[in-house]
Every structure is written in C-alpha cells, then in structure tokens.
Design a protein around this motif. Structure first.
Motif, PDB file in Angstrom:
ATOM      1  N   ILE B 204      -1.766 -16.125  -2.109  1.00  0.00           N
ATOM      2  CA  ILE B 204      -2.156 -14.881  -1.139  1.00  0.00           C
ATOM      3  C   ILE B 204      -0.115 -14.063  -0.604  1.00  0.00           C
ATOM      4  N   CYS B 205      -0.170 -12.541  -0.886  1.00  0.00           N
ATOM      5  CA  CYS B 205       0.470 -13.030  -1.301  1.00  0.00           C
ATOM      6  C   CYS B 205       0.513 -10.910  -0.491  1.00  0.00           C
ATOM      7  N   ASN B 206       2.002 -11.537   0.564  1.00  0.00           N
ATOM      8  CA  ASN B 206       2.138  -9.673   0.761  1.00  0.00           C
ATOM      9  C   ASN B 206       3.030  -9.295   0.050  1.00  0.00           C
ATOM     10  N   LEU B 207       2.405  -7.890   0.014  1.00  0.00           N
ATOM     11  CA  LEU B 207       3.198  -6.615  -0.957  1.00  0.00           C
ATOM     12  C   LEU B 207       3.215  -5.114  -0.599  1.00  0.00           C
ATOM     13  N   HIS B 208       4.853  -4.480  -0.738  1.00  0.00           N
ATOM     14  CA  HIS B 208       4.264  -3.442   0.064  1.00  0.00           C
ATOM     15  C   HIS B 208       4.844  -2.156  -0.604  1.00  0.00           C
ATOM     16  N   PHE B 209       4.838  -2.686  -2.148  1.00  0.00           N
ATOM     17  CA  PHE B 209       4.800  -0.829  -2.901  1.00  0.00           C
ATOM     18  C   PHE B 209       3.176  -1.333  -3.529  1.00  0.00           C
ATOM     19  N   LEU B 210       2.752  -0.493  -3.570  1.00  0.00           N
ATOM     20  CA  LEU B 210       0.515  -0.810  -4.029  1.00  0.00           C
ATOM     21  C   LEU B 210       1.011  -0.377  -5.939  1.00  0.00           C
ATOM     22  N   ASP B 236      -9.872   0.539  -5.773  1.00  0.00           N
ATOM     23  CA  ASP B 236     -11.144   1.246  -4.737  1.00  0.00           C
ATOM     24  C   ASP B 236      -9.513   2.189  -3.679  1.00  0.00           C
ATOM     25  N   ILE B 237      -8.580   1.431  -3.143  1.00  0.00           N
ATOM     26  CA  ILE B 237      -7.687   1.895  -2.610  1.00  0.00           C
ATOM     27  C   ILE B 237      -7.040   3.476  -2.859  1.00  0.00           C
ATOM     28  N   ASP B 238      -7.890   4.802  -2.949  1.00  0.00           N
ATOM     29  CA  ASP B 238      -7.132   6.030  -3.718  1.00  0.00           C
ATOM     30  C   ASP B 238      -6.440   6.680  -1.926  1.00  0.00           C
ATOM     31  N   GLU B 239      -6.721   8.038  -2.001  1.00  0.00           N
ATOM     32  CA  GLU B 239      -5.531   8.521  -1.022  1.00  0.00           C
ATOM     33  C   GLU B 239      -6.159   8.232   0.935  1.00  0.00           C
ATOM     34  N   ALA B 240      -7.529   8.093   0.358  1.00  0.00           N
ATOM     35  CA  ALA B 240      -7.578   8.423   1.589  1.00  0.00           C
ATOM     36  C   ALA B 240      -7.663   7.522   2.190  1.00  0.00           C
ATOM     37  N   TRP B 241      -8.278   6.336   1.799  1.00  0.00           N
ATOM     38  CA  TRP B 241      -7.849   5.057   2.462  1.00  0.00           C
ATOM     39  C   TRP B 241      -6.113   5.229   2.202  1.00  0.00           C
ATOM     40  N   PHE B 242      -5.687   4.995   1.100  1.00  0.00           N
ATOM     41  CA  PHE B 242      -3.813   4.360   2.121  1.00  0.00           C
ATOM     42  C   PHE B 242      -4.111   5.585   3.053  1.00  0.00           C
ATOM     43  N   LYS B 243      -4.025   7.136   2.939  1.00  0.00           N
ATOM     44  CA  LYS B 243      -3.550   7.529   4.581  1.00  0.00           C
ATOM     45  C   LYS B 243      -4.422   6.301   5.715  1.00  0.00           C
ATOM     46  N   ARG B 244      -4.908   6.204   5.571  1.00  0.00           N
ATOM     47  CA  ARG B 244      -5.813   5.063   6.586  1.00  0.00           C
ATOM     48  C   ARG B 244      -4.850   3.758   6.686  1.00  0.00           C
ATOM     49  N   ILE B 245      -4.342   3.046   5.667  1.00  0.00           N
ATOM     50  CA  ILE B 245      -3.742   2.339   6.031  1.00  0.00           C
ATOM     51  C   ILE B 245      -2.507   2.331   6.018  1.00  0.00           C
ATOM     52  N   TYR B 246      -2.067   3.677   6.288  1.00  0.00           N
ATOM     53  CA  TYR B 246      -0.463   3.604   5.763  1.00  0.00           C
ATOM     54  C   TYR B 246      -0.445   5.122   6.955  1.00  0.00           C
ATOM     55  N   GLY B 247      -1.290   5.462   7.208  1.00  0.00           N
ATOM     56  CA  GLY B 247      -0.880   6.409   8.447  1.00  0.00           C
ATOM     57  C   GLY B 247      -1.711   7.660   8.060  1.00  0.00           C
TER      58      GLY B 247
END
Ligand SMILES: Nc1ncnc2c1ncn2[C@@H]1O[C@H](COP(=O)(O)OP(=O)(O)OP(=O)(O)O)[C@@H](O)[C@H]1O
Ligand SMILES: [Mg+2]
Lengths: 339, 256
Positions: B204-210, B236-247
């Motif tokens: 179980i790993c925390n990461l910052h870089f996609l 499955d993390i596309d542009e839309a998800w990315f913005k939802r997670i990171y703003g």
C-alpha cells in the motif's frame, strides 16, 4: 491603539501602584536624604511605610486616571501626545533613581579604591600573590588532586541518575499518557527547584549534614550536576528526529526498545559532550565549594587566607588557574574529537 | 481467488486540533495487490497509512486484518499485529549514526526478548537473515557502512531491507520516492514491485506522480479532503478524473 480590555487596564493599575510606592521610597530615602542632604533617613517603621504606601497609591491613581501612567505605557494603553511623553519621563526618572540607589546601596567609594594608603595595601597583596611560595607545592598539588577526583566522582555518580531523569523530563516521550505526564511534571519541578539552589549553598547544607570535607563537596556538586544536566539531556531528547522512533515503533518493537534503538543513538554523543563539559565546570566549582568546607584546594586556600599568608595563597591561585585552563582545553579537545 | 487482507469500515480520524483527516472511509484491500493511494497534499494519505498499523489511533470505524478486528488492540497484541506490517517512509527514518546492518537488524526487534535486544545479542540466524535482506535490495556489500553515508536511494533500500526482517504480509510505503530523483525512484519502486511479485506481499503505497502510479499500481484509490473519491484501475484515470482529484487548475507532471 492596542486593546483596552478591562483585564490589561487592571494589570496596568497594579503595576502603577508598585511603581508609585517604589518611586516614593527611592526618591525620598535615597535621592533626597542620602544624596542631597547626605543624612541617614529615619528608620523604616510601620507608620512611615504606610505613608510611602499612600503616596504611592495616590500617585498611581492620579497618573492612571490621567491615562499617562508608566503601567499603561508598558501595556500599550497610552494615547500619543503629552500623556505618552509624561509616562516615558516617569519611566526614565525611575530608571535613574534605580541606578543611583544601586550605587548608594553598594557603598561605592572611589576613595576606598584609590587612596594612597589603600593602594599601598593592595600593592603589597598583589606583590605577594605574584611571588608565590613554592615550598607548599606538594601540599597544594595533593589538595588539587583531591578537588579533581572529587569533581570526577560527583560527575560519575550523577550520570546514571541524570540519564534516567533526562528521559523522565523529556516532554515528547512523557506526554503520551496521563501517568507519565504526571511523572514528567514532578521531575521537572524537582529538578528546577534543585537547580535554582547554587552549589555553594548545597555545600553548606551537606557540610552540616555529613560534616566538613570532600564528601560534602562531592554531594553538593553531584546534586547540582544532576539538576543541570537533566535539563540539558531532556532538551536534547526533545529535539531528536521523531522519524526513527516512528519507524522502530512500526516494526512492533516495545516502548523500551523504541527508546533504546531510536532515541539513544541520537543522543549519546551530545550527552557525552555535555557531561565532559560539566566535569570541567565541576572542577571550577569544586575550588569555590572548598571555601565553605567542601574539601580540596578551596579548603587550603581558606586556611592560608585566614593566616594572612599571601605568598601561599598566590601559589594556590596560580595552581587553580593553571588547572582550570588545562581542563578547559582538554574538555574542548575531547568534545571536538567525539563529534 | 485473492481475499481481503484488510477491510476498513467507516474509518474516521479527527485530530485533537479538530482537523477531520479521514471521513467514513470504507475500503477493501486484497491480499497480494499493489495498491496506490493518491490525492492532494493534506488529503489524508499519510493519516490513512498510519491508521492501518495503528501508529495513529482512529477516531471511529473499524479495521479488520485477515477477518480479525484490530481496531482496539493494545500492548503486546498490538505489537504482534504491527510485526506483520512493514513500513517505509519518505525520509527513510534510519538510525543515521549506526551501521546498515544494525538498521536492518532493528526490523526484527519485535521478535526478540527486550533484554536480549538491548544487550545487542542478535542471534546468528537473524544476522544471516539480515544479510539475505540486504542481498534482496542489492546492498550486501555495505553492511558495516554508516547509514547516513549512503545515498538517498540506498537508504531507502536499507529501509526496505529492515521491513523485510518482519516478513511482513503488508508493506506500507508513505511517499517512498518523494525525496529521490527520477532514476532512483524507479529503482526503489522496482524493488517494491519485486517484493510484491516474489513474496506476494501486499503493498500500500502513497504516491504523487501519476506516471509512477500507472507503471506500478495494480489498483488506485484517490482521497480528497479525507474522502474516497476514486477507486479503480490506474489506466482509468483520465483528464476528467485527474481534475476531479487534483482540482480544476492542476496539470499533470511527468516523471520518467
Ligand atoms: N498530528 C496532526 N495533528 C493535527 N492535524 C494533522 C496532524 N497530522 C496531519 N494533520 C492534518 O490532517 C490532514 C491530513 O494530513 P496527511 O498528512 O494525512 O495528508 P497527506 O495526504 O499525507 O499530505 P502530504 O501529501 O502533504 O503528505 C491535513 O490537513 C493535516 O494538516
Ligand atoms: Mg503525507
């Protein structure tokens, strides 16, 4: 303008009362009588004290009501302009009165210091000090050895106790639950109290308790060493990197293992360094403690001083200076080496 | 076939200062997966990891480990539980003034009697095991070097070797490569991947870089303000998800 909460206004007023009474006493008794009239003021009796008190209170009420008092100034409650200026003037008058009072109370006298007769006496004294009597060198050396070993013993005996107390008074380790936090506070109070009593006074206490001699001196130094080192140790523990503690705790280690494997390696070097420095300080203090019956070189110094044998005193002073310098040098070198 | 090694039910963490760091987190973690947790700074990733091995006390909800409730374990039972979970950190958290071997051995403290460990009497087989752990992370020629004399990547590998001494069923990694350069990051991540594949250790790993997430994760969860906002396949993390997670204003940064 700063906050004018009723609380700080009240605190300012309390300060003003103290200020007023203080000013009344110093201005009348010292400045007026001692300095201007050059006469002894009347003995401070109860009625007189009440007079001073009343003058002070009246002054405080007056200035405070004018919103121009020193207390208000200190709490930032004055209004700029003449009120502020008046408060500042009052403050510097009190400052000057305090310096003059210190001078008068200390009986500073240039005449005593520099009159021909006195200068001659001092000259003789320094003369004998600078022509030390070497025939007592053996006696002085063995007293010095006693002092050095006495302070070593005090440092060594203090060490294990200090080590434990250092951990018990480290906030980061002891804040974890209520029991340990109570222990933390008790240890803190005890060591703070002990430290606030000078080693010289501990020496007097112990020379009454166990009798005059090196043992009393050793106990005095030990007690003071424990109290001062425990503080330095605990500060060191409080400043460690908590990361390794977390890592060791996460492996399933017990609390004692966490301390031993994650805390101790981070602090041994600073602890050693503090301790060596403390031994160095203890040698110095041991010479002083000897003066009140703590044994060693200080004892010898007092004996020759009492007999007025200044050449012997000269040798002892020389020896103390040499040893203190040497200890200082060695301890600095050792501390550098173990970094 | 894989079963859930950890089950989080309505996990809550409120810090004494009132910060609500985890909100009703419900999540199953499967045995043998390489789960990556992503989310903005302050989203609660570190809090989550520390709740899992109880370095931080959860304020509510429950944690099941292999079906057993471990939320309220205390004393030796808690230590027994922690022993099965290794952990590595962004700052490596080695004992810097001590040797590499000493650091690796400290991973086995939970298996030793306290007095024996304090006297420094590590049994022969533990020492050999420590050497094997060092071999796994490619540092078997460095056991006697002081830990702080190593490079960042090497220090992190020592930390991994230390956790291997626990023979952990789960390995928690709190931003293990955040203080490392890209090449070293990959090297450290590859060791984690190997441990995951060879020993079946759940990671179980925390990461910052996609880019790292896509390369190493078998599954991703995203936290936002202490809540689970995404759970699924890293690709499955596309542009839309990315913005939802990171703003809305976030731009993805690459690490190669
Ligand atoms: N010991 C603490 N006391 C109070 N609040 C805390 C504490 N530790 C973390 N927090 C707060 O809890 C929230 C979650 O913090 P956490 O460290 O879990 O975030 P994170 O996702 O790991 O962030 P980062 O990416 O910066 O490491 C933040 O708002 C943080 O300020
Ligand atoms: Mg974090």
């Amino acid at each position: 303008m700063a906050s004018t909460s009723p609380r700080s206004v009240f605190q300012a007023f309390v300060l003003d009362v103290f200020f007023g009474v203080y000013l009344a006493i110093t201005l009348h008794r010292i400045i007026w009588h001692r300095v201007l009239l050059n006469s002894e003021p009347n003995e401070l009796t109860m009625p007189l004290a009440i007079v001073y008190g009343s003058i002070g209170v009246v002054l405080a009420i007056l200035l405070h009501a004018m919103k121009a008092s020193p207390g208000r100034k200190i709490f930032g409650l004055t209004i700029p302009g003449w009120r502020d200026a008046l408060a500042v003037h009052m403050l510097w008058i009190a400052g000057v009165a305090t310096v003059v009072t210190s001078w008068v109370v200390t009986k500073v006298s240039l005449i005593d210091l520099f009159s021909g007769d006195r200068l001659q006496r001092a000259g003789q004294l320094f003369g004998s000090l600078f022509t030390p009597e070497f025939s007592i060198a053996g006696q002085a050396a063995s007293a010095m050895v006693e002092t050095i070993y006495l302070s070593l013993m005090a440092t060594l005996l203090a060490l294990p106790i200090t080590f434990v107390l250092g951990f018990l008074s480290a906030r980061n380790l002891m804040k974890q639950n209520n029991t340990t936090f109570v222990v933390y506070n008790l240890v803190r109070i005890a060591t703070n109290f002990t430290r606030s009593i000078e080693p010289l006074i501990w020496a007097i206490i112990f020379s009454v308790w166990v009798g005059i001699g090196p043992f009393a001196g050793m106990l005095a130094l030990m007690v003071h060493t424990i109290a001062s080192l425990a503080k330095l140790y605990s500060e060191q523990i409080e400043n460690i990197d908590p990361g390794p503690m977390e890592a060791i705790e996460a492996t399933g280690a017990s609390p004692l293992q966490v301390v031993w494997f994650a805390v101790v390696p981070q602090i041994v070097i600073p602890f050693l360094s503090f301790t060596i420095y403390r031994w160095d300080i203890n040698v110095r203090m041991a010479t002083i403690i000897g003066l009140v019956g703590g044994g060693g070189i200080g004892d010898l110094l007092m004996q020759y001083q009492g007999l007025g044998r200044w050449n012997e005193v000269g040798l002892i002073v020389l020896l103390i200076a040499a040893v203190v310098w040497l200890m200082d040098y060695i301890s600095a070198k050792v501390r550098e080496a173990i970094q | 076939m894989s079963q859930n090694i950890l089950q989080l039910r309505d996990l809550e963490k409120i810090y004494p200062n009132g910060t609500h760091a985890l909100k009703k987190l419900t999540l199953d973690i499967r045995e043998g997966e390489f789960l990556v947790v992503i989310g903005l700074s302050g989203s609660g990733k570190s809090t989550l990891l520390r709740c899992l091995n109880r370095l931080i006390e959860p304020s509510g909800g429950s944690i099941l480990f292999a079906g057993r409730d471990v939320t309220f374990l205390k004393g030796s039972e808690l230590r027994e539980y922690r022993r099965q979970i290794g952990m590595i950190f962004q700052q490596f958290n080695l004992i810097r003034r001590r040797s590499v071997l000493y650091n690796v051995l400290s991973g086995a403290l939970g298996t030793m009697p306290v007095w024996q460990s304090i006297l420094g009497r590590f049994p022969e087989e533990l020492q050999q095991e420590a050497m094997r752990s060092l071999e796994i992370v490619g540092l078997k020629d460095k056991p006697l070097i002081r830990a702080d004399a190593l490079s960042g990547g090497q220090q992190q590998r020592v930390a991994i070797a230390r956790s291997l001494m626990q023979k952990p069923r789960i390995l928690l990694a709190d931003e293990p490569v955040a203080s490392l350069d890209p090449a070293t990051s990959h090297s450290v991540m590859q060791y984690l991947e190997r441990i995951n594949k060879e020993f079946g250790t759940t990671i179980i790993c925390n990461l910052h870089f996609l880019s790292l997430v896509r390369r190493y994760a078998t599954r991703v969860v995203a936290l936002k303000g202490g809540e689970l906002v995404f759970e699924g396949n890293p690709h499955d993390i596309d542009e839309a998800w990315f913005k939802r997670i990171y703003g809305e204003d976030a731009i993805e940064v690459q690490i190669d």
